[in-house]
Structure formats: C-alpha cells, structure tokens
Design a protein around this motif. Structure first.
Motif, PDB file in Angstrom:
ATOM      1  N   HIS A  59      -6.305 -13.281  11.253  1.00 16.54           N
ATOM      2  CA  HIS A  59      -7.405 -13.138  12.208  1.00 16.54           C
ATOM      3  C   HIS A  59      -7.061 -12.068  13.241  1.00 16.54           C
ATOM      4  O   HIS A  59      -5.944 -12.022  13.764  1.00 16.54           O
ATOM      5  CB  HIS A  59      -7.676 -14.462  12.922  1.00 16.54           C
ATOM      6  CG  HIS A  59      -8.397 -15.451  12.064  1.00 16.54           C
ATOM      7  ND1 HIS A  59      -9.771 -15.514  12.006  1.00 16.54           N
ATOM      8  CD2 HIS A  59      -7.947 -16.394  11.209  1.00 16.54           C
ATOM      9  CE1 HIS A  59     -10.141 -16.476  11.161  1.00 16.54           C
ATOM     10  NE2 HIS A  59      -9.042 -17.019  10.658  1.00 16.54           N
TER      11      HIS A  59
ATOM     12  N   ARG B 205     -21.661 -23.565  15.486  1.00 18.03           N
ATOM     13  CA  ARG B 205     -20.395 -22.837  15.600  1.00 18.03           C
ATOM     14  C   ARG B 205     -19.825 -22.515  14.213  1.00 18.03           C
ATOM     15  O   ARG B 205     -19.196 -21.479  14.022  1.00 18.03           O
ATOM     16  CB  ARG B 205     -19.389 -23.616  16.445  1.00 18.03           C
ATOM     17  CG  ARG B 205     -19.802 -23.662  17.915  1.00 18.03           C
ATOM     18  CD  ARG B 205     -18.642 -23.953  18.834  1.00 18.03           C
ATOM     19  NE  ARG B 205     -18.152 -25.320  18.702  1.00 18.03           N
ATOM     20  CZ  ARG B 205     -17.099 -25.795  19.364  1.00 18.03           C
ATOM     21  NH1 ARG B 205     -16.422 -25.013  20.191  1.00 18.03           N
ATOM     22  NH2 ARG B 205     -16.725 -27.047  19.210  1.00 18.03           N
ATOM     23  N   LYS B 206     -20.068 -23.406  13.247  1.00 20.03           N
ATOM     24  CA  LYS B 206     -19.616 -23.117  11.881  1.00 20.03           C
ATOM     25  C   LYS B 206     -20.351 -21.909  11.308  1.00 20.03           C
ATOM     26  O   LYS B 206     -19.769 -21.086  10.604  1.00 20.03           O
ATOM     27  CB  LYS B 206     -19.854 -24.334  10.980  1.00 20.03           C
ATOM     28  CG  LYS B 206     -18.620 -25.159  10.752  1.00 20.03           C
ATOM     29  CD  LYS B 206     -18.871 -26.217   9.711  1.00 20.03           C
ATOM     30  CE  LYS B 206     -17.634 -27.129   9.670  1.00 20.03           C
ATOM     31  NZ  LYS B 206     -17.831 -28.274   8.795  1.00 20.03           N
TER      32      LYS B 206
ATOM     33  N   ILE C  51     -16.129 -19.057  19.879  1.00 17.81           N
ATOM     34  CA  ILE C  51     -16.489 -20.121  18.938  1.00 17.81           C
ATOM     35  C   ILE C  51     -15.499 -21.275  19.007  1.00 17.81           C
ATOM     36  O   ILE C  51     -15.881 -22.441  18.951  1.00 17.81           O
ATOM     37  CB  ILE C  51     -16.561 -19.547  17.509  1.00 17.81           C
ATOM     38  CG1 ILE C  51     -17.638 -18.444  17.427  1.00 17.81           C
ATOM     39  CG2 ILE C  51     -16.858 -20.650  16.490  1.00 17.81           C
ATOM     40  CD1 ILE C  51     -17.580 -17.623  16.153  1.00 17.81           C
ATOM     41  N   ASP C  52     -14.221 -20.943  19.141  1.00 18.26           N
ATOM     42  CA  ASP C  52     -13.167 -21.964  19.117  1.00 18.26           C
ATOM     43  C   ASP C  52     -12.791 -22.481  20.500  1.00 18.26           C
ATOM     44  O   ASP C  52     -11.878 -23.300  20.626  1.00 18.26           O
ATOM     45  CB  ASP C  52     -11.901 -21.387  18.459  1.00 18.26           C
ATOM     46  CG  ASP C  52     -12.138 -20.996  17.006  1.00 18.26           C
ATOM     47  OD1 ASP C  52     -13.030 -21.594  16.372  1.00 18.26           O
ATOM     48  OD2 ASP C  52     -11.439 -20.090  16.518  1.00 18.26           O
TER      49      ASP C  52
ATOM     50  N   SER D 131     -16.309 -13.863  11.183  1.00 20.04           N
ATOM     51  CA  SER D 131     -14.892 -13.918  10.817  1.00 20.04           C
ATOM     52  C   SER D 131     -14.263 -12.527  10.884  1.00 20.04           C
ATOM     53  O   SER D 131     -14.858 -11.538  10.443  1.00 20.04           O
ATOM     54  CB  SER D 131     -14.731 -14.479   9.403  1.00 20.04           C
ATOM     55  OG  SER D 131     -13.373 -14.420   9.002  1.00 20.04           O
TER      56      SER D 131
ATOM     57  N   GLU E   8     -14.509 -14.849  17.967  1.00 19.84           N
ATOM     58  CA  GLU E   8     -13.999 -16.116  17.438  1.00 19.84           C
ATOM     59  C   GLU E   8     -13.406 -16.969  18.558  1.00 19.84           C
ATOM     60  O   GLU E   8     -13.401 -18.196  18.470  1.00 19.84           O
ATOM     61  CB  GLU E   8     -12.946 -15.848  16.358  1.00 19.84           C
ATOM     62  CG  GLU E   8     -13.537 -15.279  15.083  1.00 19.84           C
ATOM     63  CD  GLU E   8     -12.473 -14.903  14.061  1.00 19.84           C
ATOM     64  OE1 GLU E   8     -12.647 -15.261  12.881  1.00 19.84           O
ATOM     65  OE2 GLU E   8     -11.479 -14.258  14.437  1.00 19.84           O
ATOM     66  N   HIS E   9     -12.920 -16.332  19.613  1.00 20.72           N
ATOM     67  CA  HIS E   9     -12.387 -17.081  20.753  1.00 20.72           C
ATOM     68  C   HIS E   9     -13.490 -17.890  21.438  1.00 20.72           C
ATOM     69  O   HIS E   9     -13.248 -18.986  21.935  1.00 20.72           O
ATOM     70  CB  HIS E   9     -11.756 -16.130  21.774  1.00 20.72           C
ATOM     71  CG  HIS E   9     -10.565 -15.403  21.244  1.00 20.72           C
ATOM     72  ND1 HIS E   9      -9.948 -14.376  21.918  1.00 20.72           N
ATOM     73  CD2 HIS E   9      -9.875 -15.539  20.072  1.00 20.72           C
ATOM     74  CE1 HIS E   9      -8.920 -13.928  21.206  1.00 20.72           C
ATOM     75  NE2 HIS E   9      -8.875 -14.611  20.083  1.00 20.72           N
TER      76      HIS E   9
ATOM     77  N   ARG F 155     -18.183 -25.165  25.619  1.00 19.07           N
ATOM     78  CA  ARG F 155     -18.587 -26.123  24.582  1.00 19.07           C
ATOM     79  C   ARG F 155     -19.971 -26.697  24.868  1.00 19.07           C
ATOM     80  O   ARG F 155     -20.786 -26.883  23.957  1.00 19.07           O
ATOM     81  CB  ARG F 155     -17.550 -27.243  24.477  1.00 19.07           C
ATOM     82  CG  ARG F 155     -16.200 -26.767  23.928  1.00 19.07           C
ATOM     83  CD  ARG F 155     -15.184 -27.892  23.904  1.00 19.07           C
ATOM     84  NE  ARG F 155     -15.479 -28.846  22.846  1.00 19.07           N
ATOM     85  CZ  ARG F 155     -15.013 -28.752  21.603  1.00 19.07           C
ATOM     86  NH1 ARG F 155     -14.239 -27.741  21.258  1.00 19.07           N
ATOM     87  NH2 ARG F 155     -15.305 -29.663  20.702  1.00 19.07           N
TER      88      ARG F 155
ATOM     89  N   ALA G 105     -18.865 -18.871  12.955  1.00 26.15           N
ATOM     90  CA  ALA G 105     -17.486 -18.675  12.502  1.00 26.15           C
ATOM     91  C   ALA G 105     -17.467 -17.962  11.146  1.00 26.15           C
ATOM     92  O   ALA G 105     -16.601 -17.119  10.881  1.00 26.15           O
ATOM     93  CB  ALA G 105     -16.762 -20.013  12.410  1.00 26.15           C
TER      94      ALA G 105
ATOM     95  N   GLU H  92     -12.066 -24.280  23.906  1.00 24.40           N
ATOM     96  CA  GLU H  92     -11.962 -25.685  24.305  1.00 24.40           C
ATOM     97  C   GLU H  92     -12.532 -25.906  25.712  1.00 24.40           C
ATOM     98  O   GLU H  92     -12.661 -27.048  26.158  1.00 24.40           O
ATOM     99  CB  GLU H  92     -10.497 -26.131  24.266  1.00 24.40           C
ATOM    100  CG  GLU H  92      -9.883 -26.118  22.866  1.00 24.40           C
ATOM    101  CD  GLU H  92     -10.593 -27.067  21.910  1.00 24.40           C
ATOM    102  OE1 GLU H  92     -11.105 -28.102  22.380  1.00 24.40           O
ATOM    103  OE2 GLU H  92     -10.642 -26.767  20.702  1.00 24.40           O
TER     104      GLU H  92
ATOM    105  N   GLU I 131      -3.760 -12.896  16.645  1.00 24.69           N
ATOM    106  CA  GLU I 131      -3.987 -13.889  17.691  1.00 24.69           C
ATOM    107  C   GLU I 131      -2.764 -14.096  18.589  1.00 24.69           C
ATOM    108  O   GLU I 131      -2.890 -14.424  19.759  1.00 24.69           O
ATOM    109  CB  GLU I 131      -4.401 -15.230  17.069  1.00 24.69           C
ATOM    110  CG  GLU I 131      -5.787 -15.224  16.456  1.00 24.69           C
ATOM    111  CD  GLU I 131      -6.893 -15.159  17.490  1.00 24.69           C
ATOM    112  OE1 GLU I 131      -6.597 -15.121  18.706  1.00 24.69           O
ATOM    113  OE2 GLU I 131      -8.069 -15.149  17.093  1.00 24.69           O
TER     114      GLU I 131
END
Length: 213
Positions: free
Chosen positions: A74, A57-58, A24-25, A65, A21-22, A32, A61, A27, A97
C-alpha cells in the motif's frame, strides 16, 4: 518543457500527500461518524444504494486501493518536489505505510489523455530513470489536484488527486475504436490528499464526496 506541460502548474503539486485509504481506515470517532452519516445517505438514495450494499467504506477501499497487480504494498504517502533533471516536470517519492522509501523518480509529462480519470484531462507521466526499467511506478497517470493546493489556506477543501500507475503504459490505457485513448480500468481511483489539516478537514472531504453539505 514539452507542449503537454504548458498547462502544468507544479505549485499545485508540491508538498506532502497521504493516501485516501487513511480516511477509510481512520479510527478517529469524528471521521467514523461522518462515514456512518455518508452510508445512511447513500442507502437512502435508490440510485446509489448499491454502493453501500457491503458498507460504504468497503466500496471506497476497493475503488481507491493503492496496490496493483505489480505492487502489493500500500502506498501511504507521496512527497512531490522540483525535478532534479531539467528535462523532467516533477519529482515524486513514493512511501509505504511505514514511511519506507519505495522509489523516487523524476517524471516528465509524455502527453495528456483528454478524457481520463473522472472524464477529465489526465497527465501521463513517465520516468526515464534507467533504474525504473522494472519498477511498477515507471508510468503514472493523474489528474491535476482539485481544488488548487492553495485553496485550503483560503478556507477551501483539502486538495486531492486521482492516479493510476504501472510499469507499462498499455497496462493502464488502450485505444478505443476511433483510436482515442481510454482507461483499461476506469473504476480504479487511487487517491492522494494533501497531508495537512485536522480530522474535521478530512470529514469535509468525505461529506463533499457524498454531497452531504
């Protein structure tokens, strides 16, 4: 050690792991940009385009999950080490997290599902710790890390593994018509990646996942 544990190589599991998930999210601009490249490639493939209909990415995610109906927190990290109990095969510490220690248990391999996650042999772990009676992490199913944890040091990809967890094994698996165990939710691919390397190493995982290399 049980018969099911004979092919279990603890060395490949030892160390720190972080949730996919890191990725996917992230920055980080490089990461990206790699996701954008992956999305363009998926959308250009008629057989895969539906994956990216709402954004690639959705899609991941949802599939990866780390929460569950029994656990809304999470999972950010794992630390895997030698078990404290001689009857166990591995010790896993679960972190949120914010690095809060959620639980730490010794797990033994109960048995192996022949065709589980990714259709691969999947270890079924259980903890006999009495404190885990009501824990959402009492049962854990996971494939062996791929590639070997040592591959990264030799220029290979970061190691990763897929897993699912629950308080009761029957929440995760059921018997099909022939009595063979199958996953109740074959689309849940919670994933841990070796917690090492750089942003570019993470990009290599994303590219490999979408066959961009």
């Amino acid at each position: 050690m049980s018969n099911a544990s004979i092919n279990f190589n603890l060395t490949d599991w030892l160390g720190d792991w972080e949730s996919f998930e890191h990725y996917i999210d992230a920055e980080d601009e490089t990461v990206r940009n790699t996701w954008n490249e992956a999305e363009r490639a998926v959308l250009a493939n008629p057989q895969m385009a539906t994956m990216a209909a709402n954004g690639i990415r959705k899609f991941w995610a949802m599939a990866c999950s780390t929460t569950s109906p029994e656990n809304i927190i999470h999972i950010g990290y794992w630390t895997i080490g030698e078990p404290e109990n001689t009857d166990a095969d591995v010790r896993i510490t679960w972190y949120a997290e914010d690095n809060t220690n959620l639980d730490a248990y010794d797990y033994r391999i109960d048995h192996v599902i022949e065709h589980g996650l990714e259709g691969s042999p999947t270890y079924v772990f259980v903890t006999d710790d009495p404190h885990a009676e009501d824990s959402p992490f009492r049962w854990l199913i996971a494939i062996a890390p791929l590639p070997s944890r040592t591959a990264f040091a030799e220029g290979g990809l970061l190691s990763h593994l897929h897993f699912q967890y629950a308080n009761d094994l029957h929440t995760l698996v059921e018997a099909d018509g022939s009595g063979t165990e199958v996953l109740r939710n074959p689309r849940w691919y919670a994933t841990m990646c070796a917690d090492e390397g750089t942003a570019e190493d993470r990009c290599r995982i994303i590219r490999a996942l979408h066959h961009l290399d």
